[in-house]
Scaffold this motif. Structure first.
Motif, PDB file in Angstrom:
ATOM      1  N   LEU A   8       0.872  -1.223  -0.127  1.00 25.28           N
ATOM      2  CA  LEU A   8      -0.132  -0.081  -0.019  1.00 25.28           C
ATOM      3  C   LEU A   8       0.739   1.294   0.053  1.00 25.28           C
ATOM      4  N   MET A  11       2.347   1.837  -3.354  1.00 24.41           N
ATOM      5  CA  MET A  11       1.166   2.192  -4.314  1.00 24.41           C
ATOM      6  C   MET A  11       1.025   4.087  -4.131  1.00 24.41           C
ATOM      7  N   LEU A  12       0.843   4.332  -2.979  1.00 17.34           N
ATOM      8  CA  LEU A  12       0.473   5.593  -2.586  1.00 17.34           C
ATOM      9  C   LEU A  12       1.733   6.406  -3.030  1.00 17.34           C
ATOM     10  N   ILE A  15       1.259   6.947  -6.730  1.00 11.85           N
ATOM     11  CA  ILE A  15       0.186   7.985  -6.827  1.00 11.85           C
ATOM     12  C   ILE A  15       0.514   9.344  -6.824  1.00 11.85           C
ATOM     13  N   ARG A  75      -6.947  10.750  -8.263  1.00  6.37           N
ATOM     14  CA  ARG A  75      -6.191   9.319  -8.121  1.00  6.37           C
ATOM     15  C   ARG A  75      -6.543   8.716  -7.024  1.00  6.37           C
ATOM     16  N   ILE A  76      -6.826   9.072  -5.956  1.00  4.55           N
ATOM     17  CA  ILE A  76      -7.122   8.296  -4.709  1.00  4.55           C
ATOM     18  C   ILE A  76      -8.683   7.775  -5.071  1.00  4.55           C
ATOM     19  N   THR A  77      -9.364   8.619  -5.344  1.00  5.47           N
ATOM     20  CA  THR A  77     -10.897   8.310  -5.553  1.00  5.47           C
ATOM     21  C   THR A  77     -11.170   7.102  -6.331  1.00  5.47           C
ATOM     22  N   SER A  78     -10.184   7.024  -7.375  1.00  4.81           N
ATOM     23  CA  SER A  78     -10.262   5.762  -8.358  1.00  4.81           C
ATOM     24  C   SER A  78      -9.918   4.596  -7.724  1.00  4.81           C
ATOM     25  N   LEU A  79      -9.135   4.410  -6.823  1.00  2.00           N
ATOM     26  CA  LEU A  79      -8.833   3.359  -6.137  1.00  2.00           C
ATOM     27  C   LEU A  79     -10.201   2.093  -5.822  1.00  2.00           C
ATOM     28  N   CYS A  82     -12.419   2.459  -1.889  1.00  2.00           N
ATOM     29  CA  CYS A  82     -12.074   3.647  -1.647  1.00  2.00           C
ATOM     30  C   CYS A  82     -13.184   4.673  -1.555  1.00  2.00           C
ATOM     31  N   LEU A 100     -10.053   3.637   3.295  1.00  2.00           N
ATOM     32  CA  LEU A 100      -9.410   2.544   1.895  1.00  2.00           C
ATOM     33  C   LEU A 100      -9.331   1.203   2.408  1.00  2.00           C
ATOM     34  N   PHE A 102      -7.937  -2.416   2.156  1.00  4.13           N
ATOM     35  CA  PHE A 102      -6.753  -2.813   1.383  1.00  4.13           C
ATOM     36  C   PHE A 102      -6.143  -3.910   2.025  1.00  4.13           C
TER      37      PHE A 102
END
Length: 102
Positions: A8, A11-12, A15, A75-79, A82, A100, A102
């Motif tokens: 995670l 990944m962040l 992003i 970008r976060i919203t599209s995970l 989430c 989120l 995960f």
């Protein structure tokens, strides 16, 4: 589960495009912005056959940016898994809080 959290984290970082990603930082940490701060918010266990069958972790992920229209938010919203929780400002910085799984 540490491996999963490190996945995670990476990944962040990807992003955000920088290493300004912080896991449960203490007050003494000097952050650079834009940044993402995240921490464990909940662990939900599903039981079967007298034991834990599945364990799901929920993280509180906060995007902190001077830009009120930060592209990081999209970008976060599209995970997957989430959900946006709330927005607030502090010290002239915009804080966007997400939940989120995960």
């Amino acid at each position: 589960m540490a491996n999963r959290r490190l996945q995670l984290h990476e990944m962040l970082c990807e992003i955000l495009g920088t290493r300004n990603v912080y896991f449960q930082p203490p007050e003494s940490v000097q952050m650079n912005y834009p940044a993402i701060v995240y921490g464990l918010a909940d662990i939900k266990n599903t039981y079967a056959d007298d034991g834990v069958y599945l364990s799901t972790r929920r993280y509180a992920v906060t995007v902190i940016d001077e830009d009120p229209d930060s592209p990081i938010v999209d970008r976060i919203t599209s995970l997957p898994l989430c959900q946006f929780n709330r927005w607030y400002t502090k010290d002239n910085l915009n804080h966007y809080v997400f939940e989120l799984y995960f």
